[in-house]
Design an enzyme around this catalytic site. Structure first.
Site, PDB file in Angstrom:
ATOM      1  N   ALA A  51     -16.656   1.614   9.984  1.00 52.14           N
ATOM      2  CA  ALA A  51     -17.744   2.596   9.905  1.00 52.14           C
ATOM      3  C   ALA A  51     -17.309   3.899  10.555  1.00 52.14           C
ATOM      4  CB  ALA A  51     -18.986   2.045  10.604  1.00 52.14           C
ATOM      5  N   ASN A  52     -18.199   4.859  10.625  1.00 55.14           N
ATOM      6  CA  ASN A  52     -17.907   6.093  11.360  1.00 55.14           C
ATOM      7  C   ASN A  52     -19.180   6.533  12.086  1.00 55.14           C
ATOM      8  OD1 ASN A  52     -19.444   8.029   9.609  1.00 55.14           O
ATOM      9  ND2 ASN A  52     -18.026   7.194   8.088  1.00 55.14           N
ATOM     10  N   ARG A  53     -19.067   7.635  12.814  1.00 58.97           N
ATOM     11  CA  ARG A  53     -20.162   8.006  13.724  1.00 58.97           C
ATOM     12  C   ARG A  53     -21.262   8.844  13.087  1.00 58.97           C
ATOM     13  NH1 ARG A  53     -18.405   6.551  18.664  1.00 58.97           N
ATOM     14  NH2 ARG A  53     -16.153   6.680  19.037  1.00 58.97           N
ATOM     15  N   ALA A  84     -20.824  10.882   5.154  1.00 57.18           N
ATOM     16  CA  ALA A  84     -19.459  10.715   5.654  1.00 57.18           C
ATOM     17  C   ALA A  84     -18.949   9.411   5.053  1.00 57.18           C
ATOM     18  CB  ALA A  84     -19.463  10.660   7.176  1.00 57.18           C
TER      19      ALA A  84
END
Ligand code: CTP
Length: 408
Positions: free
Chosen positions: A211-213, A277
């Site tokens: 995942a990402n932030r 994102a």
């Protein structure tokens, strides 16, 4: 007979209010008019009186008026009050409950529905003070129509701020009297806006993922802004913890592949904004069962495959390509140069370049610093809230659609 009290504010759009008198009377309403002092600089009581075939009221302290009719009766002896043009000044006085002249005293004294048709310079409409006033008025139950997109009286200025047309205001008046609350008729009415937002989760096994932030705050704010301007909005969102924006169709997805399918399904759209994102890679073959660690075994090596570029795929479409494709770029250095390159490579019309260098607090934060790259032009916006960026972006997109005369 339907009785309408029309308050004409002091703006260049006041001439359209004379036409509004005609349109309302054609449809059987009686129209009584109040002119603010500033309005008298743009239209005369004589012309308003001739068109309405009634007396025109102009001053709170005209003793004759007060004796005969008075602001309280003016406020009550009507079925509805229309404020057109509702200038920034009038909106501000209404929002703070002032009663310093006849128009504002009537508005404070009334218990009838009030419909305001704002008209002002786009910068004034965008100003945080006007935003606050509009929000206040809406929560006070004041109905708004417009403002619309278009050329301003000031030469070369375009954007959101033009007063709705007389027929549109008349439609809203009769709609409101029939119990139909005017939908957020705005510069994106009749448009479909598609927005991607949030991160994607790419599974490793049933319990783990890459995942990402990304928080989804910016994409969600854009979707909310488009809806507030009257658009039908589809928000394709990866997993986020923030609330769904009001009045928006939300399609929830997890992976990049699902996001692409959801976006394709939602087309056609007039504007597509790719704020998500999206993970650049996915695990080639995610395990069906949880990967176990056993003593003595080596750590698993993840094999990755590139995800489809959703923005690139939609921008490259021959058919059903949205008229305006907007991408994002997250950069830590040479922000504008990288964004310009990305715009060309991905085939986007505009790129919103985000400065995400350490210390800016953009990722997950509430504020952001962006540059809008449109063709060879770049506009650097001051640091501001993600809501403000969303609003400004959608207002500029609405103005662009109107100037290109992309049909609704
Ligand atoms: N994007 C997309 N699908 C992907 C990857 C990115 O739609 N698989 C979109 C994003 O939503 C965004 C833009 O493309 O609008 C950003 O592209 P990307 O190349 O990922 O740029 P950055 O995130 O800025 O990363 P990098 O600098 O690594 O290229």
């Amino acid at each position: 007979m339907t009785r309408v009290l029309l308050i004409i504010g002091g703006g260049i759009a006041a001439y359209k209010s004379l036409e509004l008198i005609r349109r309302l009377r054609e449809r059987g309403a009686s129209v009584r008019t109040v002119l603010t002092r500033a309005a008298e600089k743009f239209v005369t009581p004589l012309s308003a009186g001739a068109l309405s075939n009634d007396r025109v009221f102009t001053d709170l302290f005209d003793l004759d008026d007060e004796r005969e009719i008075g602001h309280i009766r003016l406020a009550r002896d009507t079925d509805l009050i229309v404020v057109a043009p509702a200038t920034a000044d009038l909106l501000s006085k209404m929002a703070t409950g002032q009663a310093s002249d006849l128009a504002t005293a009537v508005l404070l004294a009334t218990d009838k529905p009030v419909l305001a048709a704002p008209a002002m310079n786009p910068r004034m409409w965008d100003h945080p003070a006007t935003r606050r006033n509009v929000q206040q008025l809406q929560s006070d139950g004041i109905h708004l129509i417009g403002p619309m997109t278009g050329e301003m009286a000031e030469r070369g200025e375009g954007g959101v701020g033009r007063m709705a047309e007389a027929t549109e205001i008349a439609d809203a008046v009769f709609g409101l009297l029939a119990g139909v609350v005017p939908s957020a008729k705005g510069p994106l009415s009749g448009r479909h806006v598609l927005v991607t937002s949030g991160p994607t989760h790419e599974p490793i096994d049933p319990v783990r993922y890459i995942a990402n932030r990304s928080s989804g705050k910016q994409g969600h704010a854009i979707a909310a802004a488009a809806a507030a301007l009257g658009a039908r909005v589809t928000l394709v969102s990866g997993p986020v913890t923030i609330a769904d924006p009001k009045g928006v169709d939300v399609v929830k997805v997890e992976t990049a592949a699902q996001m692409l399918t959801a976006v394709e399904t939602a087309l056609p759209a007039d504007i597509a904004v790719f704020a998500a994102a999206v993970a650049d890679w996915r695990v080639t073959s995610a395990a069906d069962q949880k990967i176990k660690k056993a003593k003595g075994t080596v750590a698993p090596v993840l094999s990755l495959a590139e995800n489809p570029d959703i923005l690139g795929a939609i921008a490259a479409r021959g058919s059903r390509r949205p008229a305006l494709v907007i991408g994002f770029a997250a950069e830590t250095e040479n922000v504008v140069a990288h964004a310009q390159k990305k715009r060309k490579e991905k085939g986007a019309d505009w790129i919103v370049a985000n400065d995400v260098s350490p210390g800016t607090g953009t990722f997950g934060g509430d504020r952001t610093t962006v540059h809008l790259v449109t063709g060879e032009d770049t506009a650097s916006w001051p640091p501001q809230s993600k809501e403000a960026v969303g609003r400004q972006l959608m207002e500029q997109a609405a103005a662009w659609l109107a100037s290109e005369q992309v049909d609704v």
